[in-house]
Structure formats: structure tokens, C-alpha cells
Design a protein around this motif. Structure first.
Motif, PDB file in Angstrom:
ATOM      1  N   PHE A 219       0.799  -1.236   0.000  1.00 38.63           N
ATOM      2  CA  PHE A 219       0.000   0.000   0.000  1.00 38.63           C
ATOM      3  C   PHE A 219       0.831   1.285   0.000  1.00 38.63           C
ATOM      4  O   PHE A 219       0.333   2.350   0.320  1.00 38.63           O
ATOM      5  CB  PHE A 219      -0.993   0.018   1.168  1.00 38.63           C
ATOM      6  N   HIS A 220       2.092   1.194  -0.385  1.00 35.60           N
ATOM      7  CA  HIS A 220       2.932   2.393  -0.457  1.00 35.60           C
ATOM      8  C   HIS A 220       2.729   3.095  -1.800  1.00 35.60           C
ATOM      9  O   HIS A 220       3.645   3.233  -2.600  1.00 35.60           O
ATOM     10  CB  HIS A 220       4.412   2.039  -0.235  1.00 35.60           C
ATOM     11  N   HIS A 221       1.494   3.552  -2.022  1.00 40.70           N
ATOM     12  CA  HIS A 221       1.164   4.233  -3.281  1.00 40.70           C
ATOM     13  C   HIS A 221       1.985   5.490  -3.473  1.00 40.70           C
ATOM     14  O   HIS A 221       2.146   5.967  -4.580  1.00 40.70           O
ATOM     15  CB  HIS A 221      -0.320   4.594  -3.276  1.00 40.70           C
ATOM     16  N   PHE A 222       2.529   6.029  -2.372  1.00 46.79           N
ATOM     17  CA  PHE A 222       3.248   7.303  -2.461  1.00 46.79           C
ATOM     18  C   PHE A 222       4.654   7.146  -3.033  1.00 46.79           C
ATOM     19  O   PHE A 222       5.336   8.133  -3.263  1.00 46.79           O
ATOM     20  CB  PHE A 222       3.311   7.981  -1.091  1.00 46.79           C
ATOM     21  N   GLU A 223       5.092   5.911  -3.237  1.00 43.35           N
ATOM     22  CA  GLU A 223       6.447   5.757  -3.761  1.00 43.35           C
ATOM     23  C   GLU A 223       6.578   4.614  -4.764  1.00 43.35           C
ATOM     24  O   GLU A 223       7.688   4.230  -5.108  1.00 43.35           O
ATOM     25  CB  GLU A 223       7.442   5.551  -2.618  1.00 43.35           C
TER      26      GLU A 223
ATOM     27  N   CYS B 244     -11.196  -1.794   3.936  1.00 41.99           N
ATOM     28  CA  CYS B 244      -9.819  -1.399   4.214  1.00 41.99           C
ATOM     29  C   CYS B 244      -8.996  -1.388   2.928  1.00 41.99           C
ATOM     30  O   CYS B 244      -8.269  -0.439   2.642  1.00 41.99           O
ATOM     31  CB  CYS B 244      -9.230  -2.369   5.234  1.00 41.99           C
TER      32      CYS B 244
ATOM     33  N   GLU C 107      -9.987   1.553   0.810  1.00 45.33           N
ATOM     34  CA  GLU C 107      -9.443   2.780   1.379  1.00 45.33           C
ATOM     35  C   GLU C 107      -7.971   2.936   1.005  1.00 45.33           C
ATOM     36  O   GLU C 107      -7.506   4.012   0.663  1.00 45.33           O
ATOM     37  CB  GLU C 107      -9.580   2.769   2.908  1.00 45.33           C
ATOM     38  N   PHE C 108      -7.249   1.833   1.092  1.00 40.35           N
ATOM     39  CA  PHE C 108      -5.823   1.868   0.797  1.00 40.35           C
ATOM     40  C   PHE C 108      -5.536   2.176  -0.671  1.00 40.35           C
ATOM     41  O   PHE C 108      -4.480   2.654  -1.023  1.00 40.35           O
ATOM     42  CB  PHE C 108      -5.164   0.544   1.161  1.00 40.35           C
TER      43      PHE C 108
ATOM     44  N   LYS D 169      -7.245   4.237  -2.437  1.00 42.70           N
ATOM     45  CA  LYS D 169      -7.427   5.667  -2.710  1.00 42.70           C
ATOM     46  C   LYS D 169      -6.124   6.361  -2.368  1.00 42.70           C
ATOM     47  O   LYS D 169      -5.436   5.975  -1.440  1.00 42.70           O
ATOM     48  CB  LYS D 169      -8.531   6.239  -1.809  1.00 42.70           C
ATOM     49  N   ARG D 170      -5.858   7.436  -3.078  1.00 38.08           N
ATOM     50  CA  ARG D 170      -4.575   8.062  -2.803  1.00 38.08           C
ATOM     51  C   ARG D 170      -4.591   8.914  -1.540  1.00 38.08           C
ATOM     52  O   ARG D 170      -3.591   9.008  -0.849  1.00 38.08           O
ATOM     53  CB  ARG D 170      -4.101   8.861  -4.002  1.00 38.08           C
ATOM     54  N   ASN D 171      -5.725   9.585  -1.273  1.00 36.92           N
ATOM     55  CA  ASN D 171      -5.693  10.455  -0.101  1.00 36.92           C
ATOM     56  C   ASN D 171      -6.872  10.230   0.829  1.00 36.92           C
ATOM     57  O   ASN D 171      -7.754   9.525   0.523  1.00 36.92           O
ATOM     58  CB  ASN D 171      -5.641  11.902  -0.503  1.00 36.92           C
TER      59      ASN D 171
END
Lengths: 315, 444
Positions: free
Chosen positions: A36-40, A307, A310-311, A313-315
Motif C-alpha cells: 500500500f505504499h502508493h506514495f512511492e 480497508c 481505502e488503501f 485511494k490516494r488520499n
């Protein structure tokens, strides 16, 4: 304040595994980053939840997990249909526990009938889980695997001291193999190497790291999964398989889901507690990298689905 | 961040003068890295080297305490991203929230439940750590009354929740001599809040909803004004953002040695998806978790999860050595012996019950090792097990003389029979999961 974020860029990537047939297939895995590390990184396929269906009436299941299934538990085909039609199962795990000689000792031939019936009753991909006892398991899985040739099922499971027959079965009939190891990075890797030495395709293997329930060894599972995932992302190709976690069978036999509120007033509602026990176990293994979960209670599944969504989604 | 021997070596004069007592600078550097000797033992250390070494010895994430008159809760000082690397140091502190707008009977009920929850599991008492008192009335006198009532009822350390300096002052007046956590300062009130916190010597939460850069700016301002006793609150709205924010804060501190974010964190769980967020916060890096509306049935799963995640991976959880009743055993029930490794104990007791039996489970004192490890370390020999069973007087519990041992240590049977005269040792299956079929076959 301008901050340069400490982001990771991994050289390795989890393999994508396709389960099921054309038109009704599901993919699992494929991430090139931590869970779930969508940010990287890129999150490829959503984790999948399979409902567990047993070939015999699940007598020992606590009432709280039997209730939502009403009358269908006596008939595995109805049970599977309910899971798909009423509870939107994406996948069904047929647990052939009744084939165990100490249980009903159901024959491989009878199991073949059952899996064929379920396969024609529901369209979702199937997991076929053997009784875990080497000789019987090989017989059952081989015959069921042959009967469902080309359907792209998951067969569970191979272990280091008994992997050849089931691997050959998966190879011959185009199924995905579950490689089970006892909460151990090295054994997980060793088994994958053994299987690859048989020239079995590595994008048809799932790792079962052995799931401990919340309170019953979950932390061991959690850490071994984190270690395997880190090694995989660092480039170890023999550990880059998606994980399958049998969450339901572990959670619904522990004391904490069976003790009533009368016995332990501070523990709260027994059914809701059980649902949260299963959901907490599932979410924790998801955070450690689980790709396929096998679960039992529809409300716990709903919570975990929420869950996962939710994960995503980006924000 | 701790320096390696080579990194320290590069800071040394490299004269091999031996004044430190070691043959070479390299040998000395290695001992400094291993924390066997202080770097100051080198008399020729440059000022620059002192500064670097000094900074490196400060923990990358600060530790702080929240105190009542009699109790304190420590948080922070974490050193790793993953528990298998070492361990998570201070377990996430769990706080239950009450509001000053709730009527007194509701507050009483909540607090009494928190106080009463005291469950011993695997040698540890599972309990909550903090009470958060939130001001929703906006009135200092109402807040003060509820807080007084809470303080008279429990001795837990307290979190004061309000963004109004006036309310926080009222709260601190009630809690004389304590160091409650002030929750919280933001971009508008931070100057006044910092003065209040500094005067009381109480830790202060900094809340900023606009991303980590703004949070770091706020932390920087507070720290430059001379206050370091802070907790960070990124106020992440969704589960996905929560995972990102808390992961990055910890990475900033541990991997980039970025002191501005090198502080404990807090997660205030409210509204949607509260259970999901509670699980994420516990696994992924919140130092303090405030539950706005915790349900009765959520207590045990969450406290158990926290116990699992914060267990030292190198030091297995143990149960107290002794005899445990599984189900409702009587004098005819089987006797099982195993080590006091908690996982072994839990699995075995679950399997016995699952098989439909009651039994007497003897957990020997094997320092929490698993059966095979204990046996190879000489802590589960036939003689040791036999003596233990005599000491706890197992014979007084049953009318038969049969004991079932784990299949992996069949080798101790003879020795165990020698040290327990008259007893018959039965070798059980190697794995507990096969116990059901074993009992059917060998135990009537």
C-alpha cells in the motif's frame, strides 16, 4: 519548508499471478513497492479475498461464524453459491478437510464430483485445498486437478518434504501452486528453488508463509512476511511470489472468539469480537504484504474489503 | 543515528598514539562503535569530531513521558522501521477519550471500564495507558469539573484535549504537579501553547493537517522558541494517508536524521473506519493512539494486536511455568507437558480444546524457548521435566500415571520415566495440529 521525502526505489518487483480462466480471471501481486505504499511505487493488483467452503458440515465452527450462512453449510455447492451471489466472493477456497482419514475419509472420486459441481455452479476462480496428509492429499489434489484441467485453479499446498506430485499436477493441468513454509524465510526460498528446478513456471507460485492468528503467533507471520517482501523487493527472484494467507481457519478456533460475554463481560459482544479478531488478523497480514486472503465471516470480509478500497485511494 | 566503526575512525586523528589505551585508532574506533568506550577517551579529538559524535549519540526519535502523580507512560525513542530489525521499543500508548459534554454517568461508565480492563495474557497485563479528556463545551469551568471527576476516579496520566489556551490552563490548574500531554498546538495558537507547555513542563502535541512540510515548519518554530518536548500529529484523514505520513515521519527521523521530525507521533482515531485506522496506527508507527469511540468488543483484539507487534522478536513471550487447566479437566484427563514458550502453550491448548478434550497442561520452566530449542539447550531434558512435574505435584491432580510429551523429543522418554517412577511416558505427535487424531487413537 522544502523537504525531500525519503522515498524508496526498489530494484525488485512482486510477480503477477493470474488465476482462473479467460473471462473470469483475477490477478494478484505485481507491486513494485511495500504494501500500500502508493506514495512511492506502483500498486498493481488489489488483494483478493476468497471465502472458505468445506466439503463437510463445519461442526466445530463457532455459532457466530455459522449464523450468517443460515442453512447452506450442509451443502457445499449451495454454500459456494451463497458466497458468490449473496456475499460477492471474488474467489472460493474449497477446503477438502473431509477427505482426511481421521475425518469423514471422503474419497478422491467424491471430491472430484464436488469440485466439478462447484466449478459449474459458480464462475469465480477456485482454490482447492487438500487435507494436508501427504498420500491422501496427493491423490485428492491430483484427481481434482485433472478434473479441473485448464480452469486455472490454485492447488494447496506443497511442502519441502512433499512437493513433487502436486507440482507435477499443477504443471500438467495448468494450475497455480501454493508453496507452504513454516514461518521461515529460508525454507520458503528453498521450496521455491526446488519447485523451479522442476521447471515449474515461477509466475504460477504463491507463498503460504503460515498464518498465525491474532494472539497466536501473528507477530511471527507478520515479521517473516516483511522480511520476505523486503528481500523480494531488493531483487531476490526466488521470493518474489505473492502471498496467500489462510486467515479464517486460524482465527475461528482461538479461545477469544468462543468465550461469551457472560463469561467475560469486559470482552464485549462475542460475534462482533470474533469478526474483529478475523478482520484484525487480515488487516495486519495485508500490511505485511498479503495478496490473497482466505476468510470465513462475511462481515469480517466486508471490513477488510473496505480497508483494501481505502488503501487504494490516494488520499 | 549510530555511526559505524569506520565512520568514527575517519573522525579520529589517525596518529595511533595509544593515549586512549588502544593499539591503533582503528581498534579504538571499533570499540567506540560497540559502545565499550567513550569517544572522549581520545585526548586529541577535534571540535568538529566532537560535534559529529555528539549529534550521533542523540537518539533519532526523542523519548518523552506523560505523568500523573503516581504513574507515567513513556513513548518514542524508536530505532527501527521493522520489528525484526531489533524491536519496537516503547509500545504504542493507548488512550480512551471522554468528553466534557457527556453526562457524568456516561463518563463514569467509560472510565470504570478502562480501569477495570486488566487482562493477563502471556505474562503481560493488557491494559489501557491514558485517559484523554476532551473539551467540547468550550467552557473552562465545565472542563475543570469533568477533569476533577476523572482525576478522583483514576490515576492514569491524562491527555488534555483542546485548541484553546484558556481551556488548557484550566486543565493544568486541576492537575497540579502532573505532566499531562497537551493536545494540541497548531499554526494559530502555537506561541501561546508553547509558553503554557514550557511553564508546566508538559509535553505538547503539534497538529498540522496540511502535510508533512507544514508540520515540520511548525515543529521548527516551536523548537526554535526553545521547546523540544513535543509530539507530532499529521492529522491524516484517510487510512492511505495515515500509512504514508507515519511511515515518512519515521523514515525522516531514522534514515535522514532529520531532527525536526525526530519526535514521537500521535494518532487520534475518530469517525469513519476507526477500527481499520486503529490496526494501521498500531502496526505502523503511532506512538500514542487516542480512541474517540472505542467499542466494547474492540478492546481485546486491539490490545492483543499491540502485544503481538511490540513483543521483542529476540525474546519470546513466556507464560509462567506451572500446571494449566485446558477446558474442565478432572482426575482422568490427559497430562500434556511442553515448555513455557507462550506460542507453544497457546497452540497446544487450542488444539486440545479443538480436539474436544480437557487436559492438564504442564508448562515447564524453559525460559520461554520452544520445545526443540529448549531440548538442545539442555533445558528440556527428561530429568529436568521429571523434577518439575514432581515439584508442581502433578500426581495430586490425576488418578492415572500417563504423561504425553511432544513427538520431537521422543528421545527424553527413558530419562523421564527414570525420574518419574511408576509413570508411563506417551510420545505425542510432533505437531500439535495432529493431536486430535493422536488422542482419538491413543487416549480413550
Amino acid at each position: 519548508m522544502q523537504l525531500s521525502k525519503p522515498l524508496k526505489n526498489w530494484s525488485g518487483k512482486i510477480r503477477s499471478v493470474t488465476i482462473g480462466m479467460n473471462g473470469n480471471s483475477i490477478q494478484a501481486g505485481g507491486d513494485d513497492t511495500l504494501p500500500f505504499h502508493h506514495f512511492e511505487g506502483t500498486l498493481a493488483h488489489k488483494p483478493v479475498i476468497a471465502f472458505e467452503v468445506q466439503d463437510v458440515f463445519p461442526e466445530k465452527w463457532p455459532e457466530t461464524v455459522k449464523t450468517p450462512w443460515k442453512d447452506c453449510l450442509k451443502d457445499p455447492v449451495e454454500w459456494a453459491k451463497t458466497a458468490v451471489e449473496e456475499f460477492q466472493a471474488e474467489m472460493i477456497c474449497i477446503n477438502l478437510i473431509g477427505t482426511h482419514p481421521d475425518r469423514e475419509n471422503i474419497s478422491a472420486e467424491e471430491s472430484v464430483e464436488l469440485v466439478k459441481n462447484i466449478s459449474s455452479a459458480v464462475k469465480v476462480p477456485l482454490i482447492i485445498k487438500g487435507p494436508g496428509l501427504s498420500e491422501k492429499q496427493n491423490d485428492v489434489l491430483n484427481k481434482c486437478g485433472a478434473a479441473l484441467s485448464g480452469k486455472g485453479c490454485i492447488l494447496s499446498s506443497a511442502e519441502t518434504d512433499d512437493y513433487k506430485t502436486i507440482t507435477a499436477t499443477c504443471q500438467a493441468y495448468g494450475h497455480t501452486l501454493v508453496a507452504e513454509s513454516p514461518i521461515d524465510v529460508n525454507i520458503a526460498k528453498q521450496l521455491n528453488i526446488l519447485v523451479s528446478d522442476m521447471e515449474f513456471p515461477m509466475d504460477k507460485v504463491l507463498i503460504d508463509p503460515m498464518t498465525g492468528s491474532l494472539g497466536y503467533g501473528l507477530e511471527y507471520t507478520y515479521s517473516v512476511m516483511e522480511r520476505i517482501r523486503l528481500q523480494a523487493l531488493a531483487g531476490d527472484s526466488m521470493l518474489q511470489m505473492p502471498f496467500i494467507c489462510y486467515v479464517g481457519q486460524e482465527t475461528w478456533r482461538v479461545k477469544e472468539v468462543k468465550v461469551t460475554e457472560t463469561e467475560q463481560p469486559l470482552w464485549g459482544d462475542i460475534e462482533k469480537r470474533g469478526i474483529d479478531w478475523e478482520a484484525a488478523t487480515a488487516i495486519t497480514v495485508l500490511l505485511a504484504g498479503a495478496n490473497i486472503l482466505v476468510m470465513r465471516h462475511p462481515d469480517a470480509v466486508n471490513k477488510v474489503r473496505k480497508c483494501i478500497n481505502e488503501f487504494r485511494k490516494r488520499n | 543515528m549510530a555511526l559505524s566503526g569506520i565512520q568514527i575512525f575517519k573522525l579520529l586523528p589517525n596518529t595511533n598514539c595509544k593515549k586512549c589505551g588502544f593499539a591503533t585508532c582503528l581498534a579504538f574506533a571499533m570499540r567506540v562503535a560497540a559502545k565499550n568506550v567513550e569517544a572522549e577517551a581520545c585526548p586529541d579529538l577535534s571540535d568538529e569530531a566532537k560535534e559529529v559524535l555528539g549529534a550521533a549519540s542523540v537518539p533519532p526519535i526523542s523519548q518523552l513521558e506523560i505523568k500523573s502523580g503516581t504513574e507515567k507512560v513513556k513513548v518514542g525513542e524508536e530505532l527501527v522501521m521493522f520489528r525484526h530489525e531489533k524491536k519496537f521499543f516503547n509500545k504504542a500508548a493507548y488512550a480512551v477519550c471522554v468528553k466534557d459534554t457527556e453526562d457524568i454517568s456516561a463518563v463514569t461508565e467509560k472510565i470504570n471500564l478502562v480501569k477495570a480492563f486488566n487482562y493477563e495474557r502471556a505474562g503481560e497485563v493488557l491494559k489501557f495507558d491514558l485517559i484523554a479528556v476532551k473539551c467540547e463545551s468550550g467552557k473552562p469551568e465545565v472542563f475543570r469539573e469533568v477533569l476533577k471527576f476523572v482525576r478522583e476516579t483514576v490515576s492514569f496520566p491524562i491527555i488534555l484535549m483542546s485548541a484553546e489556551p484558556e481551556i488548557i490552563r484550566a486543565g493544568l490548574d486541576v492537575l497540579t504537579g502532573e505532566k499531562p500531554l497537551i493536545f494540541s498546538a497548531n499554526n494559530y495558537n502555537w506561541e501561546e501553547m508553547t509558553v503554557i507547555a514550557k511553564t508546566a513542563g508538559a509535553p505538547l502535541v503539534l497538529t498540522c493537517e496540511n502535510g508533512l512540510e507544514s508540520l515540520a515548519e511548525l515543529a521548527d518554530k516551536v523548537k526554535k522558541s526553545g521547546y523540544e518536548n513535543i509530539v507530532l500529529d499529521p492529522a491524516s484523514a484517510s487510512p492511505a494517508k495515515m500509512l504514508e505520513d507515519y511511515t515518512l515521519i519515521r523514515r525522516f527521523a531514522l534514515e535522514k536524521s532529520f531532527k525536526t521530525l525526530g519526535h514521537p507521533t500521535i494518532s487520534y482515531i475518530k469517525n469513519d473506519n476507526s477500527f481499520i485506522k486503529s490496526v494501521i496506527s498500531t502496526c505502523k508507527y503511532a506512538s500514542i493512539i487516542v480512541f474517540d469511540d472505542l467499542k466494547d468488543w474492540e478492546r481485546l483484539p486491539l490490545l492483543t494486536l499491540r502485544q503481538n507487534i511490540f513483543t521483542d522478536p529476540q525474546k519470546p513471550l513466556q507464560v509462567d511455568p506451572g500446571i494449566y487447566s485446558v477446558g474442565e479437566p478432572d482426575e482422568n484427563s490427559p497430562v500434556f507437558v511442553t515448555t513455557n514458550f507462550s506460542l507453544t502453550y497457546f497452540i497446544l491448548s487450542t488444539e486440545i480444546e479443538g480436539a474436544g478434550y480437557s487436559g492438564h497442561l504442564v508448562a515447564t520452566d524453559a525460559e520461554g524457548l520452544s520445545v526443540l530449542t529448549a531440548w538442545s539447550a539442555g533445558k528440556f531434558s527428561g530429568e529436568i521435566v521429571g523434577k518439575f512435574m514432581q515439584r508442581i505435584d502433578i500426581a495430586s491432580r490425576v488418578s492415572h500415571k500417563n504423561v504425553i510429551i511432544p513427538g520431537y523429543v521422543a528421545v527424553i522418554s527413558g530419562e523421564l520415566e527414570d525420574s518419574l517412577p511408576g509413570w508411563k511416558v506417551m510420545v505425542g505427535p510432533p505437531e500439535a495440529s495432529d493431536l486430535s487424531s493422536y488422542l482419538k487413537e491413543f487416549w480413550n
